[in-house]
Scaffold this motif. Structure first.
Motif, PDB file in Angstrom:
ATOM      1  N   GLU A 423       0.934  -1.351   0.140  1.00 13.14           N
ATOM      2  CA  GLU A 423      -0.087  -0.067   0.129  1.00 13.14           C
ATOM      3  C   GLU A 423       0.932   1.475  -0.046  1.00 13.14           C
ATOM      4  OE1 GLU A 423      -2.697  -0.275   3.326  1.00 13.14           O
ATOM      5  OE2 GLU A 423      -3.664  -2.204   2.639  1.00 13.14           O
ATOM      6  N   GLU A 436      -3.840   0.722  -3.470  1.00  6.14           N
ATOM      7  CA  GLU A 436      -2.792  -0.627  -3.105  1.00  6.14           C
ATOM      8  C   GLU A 436      -2.394  -0.863  -4.251  1.00  6.14           C
ATOM      9  OE1 GLU A 436      -4.274  -4.697  -1.096  1.00  6.14           O
ATOM     10  OE2 GLU A 436      -5.305  -4.271  -3.162  1.00  6.14           O
ATOM     11  N   MET A 457      -7.775   3.552  -2.541  1.00  6.86           N
ATOM     12  CA  MET A 457      -7.922   2.966  -1.235  1.00  6.86           C
ATOM     13  C   MET A 457      -8.510   4.167  -0.205  1.00  6.86           C
ATOM     14  SD  MET A 457      -4.973   0.362  -0.557  1.00  6.86           S
ATOM     15  CE  MET A 457      -5.657   0.154   1.129  1.00  6.86           C
ATOM     16  N   THR A 458      -8.946   5.194  -0.985  1.00  9.54           N
ATOM     17  CA  THR A 458      -9.281   6.627  -0.078  1.00  9.54           C
ATOM     18  C   THR A 458     -10.361   6.241   1.119  1.00  9.54           C
ATOM     19  OG1 THR A 458      -8.554   7.869  -1.957  1.00  9.54           O
ATOM     20  CG2 THR A 458      -9.788   9.064  -0.120  1.00  9.54           C
ATOM     21  N   GLU A 459     -11.634   5.619   0.566  1.00  5.09           N
ATOM     22  CA  GLU A 459     -12.430   5.586   1.602  1.00  5.09           C
ATOM     23  C   GLU A 459     -12.117   4.281   2.574  1.00  5.09           C
ATOM     24  OE1 GLU A 459     -15.492   6.751   1.833  1.00  5.09           O
ATOM     25  OE2 GLU A 459     -14.976   8.356   0.281  1.00  5.09           O
ATOM     26  N   ARG A 460     -11.539   3.369   2.239  1.00  8.99           N
ATOM     27  CA  ARG A 460     -10.864   2.152   3.076  1.00  8.99           C
ATOM     28  C   ARG A 460     -10.348   2.815   4.181  1.00  8.99           C
ATOM     29  NH1 ARG A 460      -8.001  -3.110   1.024  1.00  8.99           N
ATOM     30  NH2 ARG A 460      -6.339  -1.908   1.835  1.00  8.99           N
ATOM     31  N   LYS A 461      -9.217   3.635   3.827  1.00  6.60           N
ATOM     32  CA  LYS A 461      -8.295   4.541   4.848  1.00  6.60           C
ATOM     33  C   LYS A 461      -9.046   5.102   5.904  1.00  6.60           C
ATOM     34  CE  LYS A 461      -4.313   2.500   3.681  1.00  6.60           C
ATOM     35  NZ  LYS A 461      -3.741   1.658   4.564  1.00  6.60           N
ATOM     36  N   ARG A 462      -9.876   5.883   5.171  1.00  3.33           N
ATOM     37  CA  ARG A 462     -10.613   6.673   6.516  1.00  3.33           C
ATOM     38  C   ARG A 462     -11.510   5.715   7.341  1.00  3.33           C
ATOM     39  NH1 ARG A 462     -15.971   8.343   6.673  1.00  3.33           N
ATOM     40  NH2 ARG A 462     -16.484   7.655   4.432  1.00  3.33           N
ATOM     41  N   PHE A 463     -12.033   4.415   6.986  1.00  4.08           N
ATOM     42  CA  PHE A 463     -12.913   3.653   7.851  1.00  4.08           C
ATOM     43  C   PHE A 463     -11.817   2.995   8.746  1.00  4.08           C
ATOM     44  CE2 PHE A 463     -16.177   2.946   4.298  1.00  4.08           C
ATOM     45  CZ  PHE A 463     -16.923   4.025   4.860  1.00  4.08           C
ATOM     46  N   GLU A 464     -10.553   2.650   8.320  1.00  4.81           N
ATOM     47  CA  GLU A 464      -9.484   1.891   9.089  1.00  4.81           C
ATOM     48  C   GLU A 464      -8.953   2.649  10.102  1.00  4.81           C
ATOM     49  OE1 GLU A 464      -6.389   0.976   6.654  1.00  4.81           O
ATOM     50  OE2 GLU A 464      -7.406  -0.872   5.757  1.00  4.81           O
TER      51      GLU A 464
END
Length: 747
Positions: A423, A436, A457-464
């Motif tokens: 990533e 990724e 992966m912008t949205e996924r990083k925010r959730f993480e």
């Protein structure tokens, strides 16, 4: 002409085949002879090792039979002697590495064994049906071999009679486990069989050959073996030998059918062996070695296959010539298909939603699709020919990027695959985009290339980030709560330890109080033997002065007996006064009662109270001997106090035993005035006493109740209709792990 050439080739082929076959037979026989010589030496070595290993155990029963402790245990049967003998047998087994050692009485019952600690202990089991016992009880050394009916372990038994004078009072037995030899020779390049006198496999390097027979056994012989219980529960079957012939006077070739596991499936295969045998006179057994002939047969088969292989290769060369022309045609078709596929792939790359970048063999950007430009938000034409790190940077600076071919190969080798995923950010624009990256190797015709895929992966990083913050907050709350619980737990443990210490001190105080009450009776009980000792000693001195040594010897014997009697009294009081925690285990009820009576008898004699004890019922309970004695002493002391408060009553105390399915009940009955209504309500409360002032601490019954509760029982009290009171202690009956059978099982 062509016909004659064809037949010439046929004749040459037949002659060559016969020559190869006969030559292979001669070579095979020579290799088998060499194998026989090596295997015969190994057979002698194996037999010598087995004989020497077994021989060291054959005299152990003789040494055990001459042990004074064995004779004393068989003669007297004292529990202390038997316990000491058990420990000695266990230590002897540990030193000699024997399987089991045990002592049998004249009825074949085991009184002591080295495995007395184990669940399948020999102690209490009867082996009178075994031949080694029958031989030894007649005064002869015994030998036998059998399969244990409990542990299912095979062993060889040596026995010897235990004499006292000219009489046989028992039998000493040593069992040798043969599985240790199987493990020692299990990984050799040959198989071995140990055959008993009936030709049955008693030991082998293969467990599936055990209890098989090489020859034929009649129905009468099989019935004899079954009646002897030598191989209890095992069916005697014949080994699957499908072919055998003598190779020479000392060896045979045999073929056997064996189930072999191939790819998880059992397959019946035929295996060839060279068998050699010799007797083992010490055991009256026969040992055989089966040397596998598989390698020799495979080598001969391979040697024979060379000729056929040469003919086959010649035919293949002709076939290859025919195939070449066909391959040229197919290559033209393949080139056309390749051009079509390239056009198709190009369209897929241009229209996919994932960002794609290709790298050349030097890891420089070669091409990209529109999806990458859409992620970055600007054209990427200036990056063509530039390294990948101009476009992409990983999160972890230590993650390798394909900046050189060596780096890529190192990563691929570490992963075990030709794909690298990590990533990072697309950093070519003003704003970094989280993606990724997946890099994989593409082996194209004539060159090496790489494909790089980017996923947003912008949205996924925010959730993480949200999840990580929530986890951190939860961990902090858990740490705070855990610290509070640990602190509370520490305080609770301290309080429990203080409570246990106080309880132990109360129990010890109650013991000492009882001992104080019994001190007067103890003085009287010890003064009588002391007076007698002084008298016998004075008379003995006079006898010695007169030269009457026999009368002096008699006086010394009386003094010794009186000293032992005083020692028993003092020892019982020392055991009663010791400190300790309840240790659960099987205890004999009658033994506990007799121990309490030894403590209380002096006081009962002093005040003239008669003790009536029921006969021994052989009841066994689960509890602690010392603490059960303390409970009985407390009850007997209370009974005596109750009788002494009223001098008009009959002075008698009864101790009775009875049993239910799961409980043993011990009752102490007195002839006093019984329990008042107030005493019945507060009977087991600490510091409550109905005795006269100064005659008790009020702790005896309270402590007794706690001791009985810890041992899993209960104590109750009631008034008798004929007068007096009855205190009953109920304890759980001790149950053995396995039920006894008519014929004891043997491991």
């Amino acid at each position: 002409m062509k016909k004659h050439v064809f037949w010439l080739y046929i004749v040459i082929f037949i002659v060559s085949s016969l020559s190869i076959w006969k030559g292979g037979e001669a070579l095979r026989n020579q290799q088998i002879k060499e194998l026989r010589i090596d295997s015969f030496e190994q057979l002698n070595q194996l037999a010598s090792v087995l004989e020497s290993a077994i021989a060291k155990y054959q005299h152990m029963p003789t040494l055990l039979a001459s042990n004074d402790r064995v004779s004393k245990a068989l003669r007297d049967g004292f529990e202390s002697d038997i316990n000491q003998l058990n420990r000695e047998l266990e230590q002897i087994n540990r030193i000699t590495e024997a399987s089991d050692s045990y002592i049998l009485d004249t009825d074949g019952l085991t009184i002591a064994a080295s495995n007395y600690r184990e669940d399948a202990s020999f102690v209490g089991r009867n082996f009178a049906f075994r031949p080694y016992f029958k031989d030894a009880i007649q005064g002869k050394p015994g030998r036998y071999y059998a399969l244990g009916t409990t542990s299912n372990r095979r062993g060889y038994y040596f026995s010897y009679p235990v004499y006292e004078g000219d009489s046989v009072i028992g039998v000493a037995v040593v069992k040798v486990d043969l599985t240790q030899f199987e493990k020692r020779f299990a990984n050799q390049h040959y198989e071995f069989l140990l055959l008993d006198p009936d030709g049955i496999v008693f030991s082998s390097s293969r467990s599936n050959w055990l209890y098989r027979v090489l020859g034929e056994l009649s129905h009468t012989e099989l019935q004899r073996i079954a009646d002897s219980q030598r191989y209890f529960g095992k069916s005697i079957e014949k080994l699957a030998i499908v072919y055998q012939k003598p190779f020479d006077e000392k060896s045979q070739e045999i073929d056997m059918l064996e189930n072999t596991l191939i790819n998880g499936v059992e397959v019946l295969q035929r295996q060839s062996f060279l068998r050699m045998s010799r007797p083992i006179r010490l055991l009256d057994f026969k040992i055989s070695i089966l040397a596998p002939l598989k390698t020799i047969n495979e080598e001969i088969s391979l040697w024979r296959a060379i000729f056929a292989g040469g003919v086959t290769i010649t035919g293949l060369l002709f076939g290859l010539a025919l195939l070449r022309s066909r391959m040229l045609r197919e290559r033209s078709d393949a080139n056309e298909m390749t051009r079509h596929n390239q056009a198709y792939i190009r369209e897929v790359i241009q229209n996919t939603q994932a960002g794609l970048v290709t790298l050349d063999e030097h890891h420089k950007i070669e091409s990209f699709n529109p999806a990458v430009e859409k992620l970055v938000g600007q054209p990427l034409a200036p990056l063509v020919g530039q390294p990948l790190d101009m476009l992409f940077q990983p999160y972890d600076k230590g993650t390798p990027v394909a900046s050189s071919q060596d780096d890529l190969l190192t990563v691929a080798n570490d992963l075990g695959i030709k794909v690298l995923t990590c990533e990072g950010y697309l950093c070519y624009s003003d704003q970094a985009v989280a993606v990724e990256m997946t890099l994989c190797q593409m082996q194209l015709p004539n060159r090496l290339s790489y494909l790089v895929t980017f996923h947003d992966m912008t949205e996924r990083k925010r959730f993480e980030q949200d999840i990580t913050q929530a986890r951190i907050e939860l961990e902090e709350r858990v740490k705070e709560r855990t610290f509070e619980l640990q602190d509370a737990n520490t305080r609770l443990r301290q309080e429990i330890e203080e409570h246990k210490g106080t309880q132990r001190e109360l129990i010890q105080t109650a013991k000492l109080a009882v001992l104080g009450q019994l001190s007067a009776g103890l003085n009287h009980e010890l003064n009588q033997p002391l007076t007698a000792i002084r008298a016998f000693a004075g008379n003995g001195l006079k006898f010695l002065d007169r030269g009457q040594y026999e009368q002096a010897h008699v006086n010394l014997q009386h003094i010794s007996q009186l000293g032992h009697h005083m020692g028993d009294i003092i020892a019982r009081f020392k055991v009663f006064a010791r400190k300790g925690d309840v240790q659960q285990g099987p205890i004999a009820v009658q033994t506990a009662i007799m121990g309490a009576l030894k403590i209380m008898t002096p006081r009962y004699k002093e005040v003239g109270i008669e003790l009536v004890v029921a006969e021994d019922q052989d009841f066994i309970v689960n509890g602690d001997m010392v603490f059960l004695e303390q409970v009985l002493v407390n009850l007997l002391a209370n009974a005596a106090d109750a009788i002494l408060e009223d001098s008009n009553n009959e002075r008698r105390v009864f101790i009775k035993q009875k049993a239910t399915q799961d409980q043993i009940v011990i009752c102490v009955q007195d002839t006093g005035n019984g329990l008042s209504e107030e005493a019945t309500k507060h009977l087991f409360e600490p510091f409550f006493t109905s005795k006269s002032s100064g005659l008790g601490l009020g702790l005896g019954l309270s402590i007794s109740q706690r001791i009985v509760d810890v041992m899993g029982g209960q104590i109750v009290a009631q008034n008798l209709t004929k007068g007096g009171a009855e205190f009953c202690v109920s304890l759980p009956r001790f149950k053995h792990q396995s039920s006894q059978s008519l014929i004891a099982e043997e491991p």
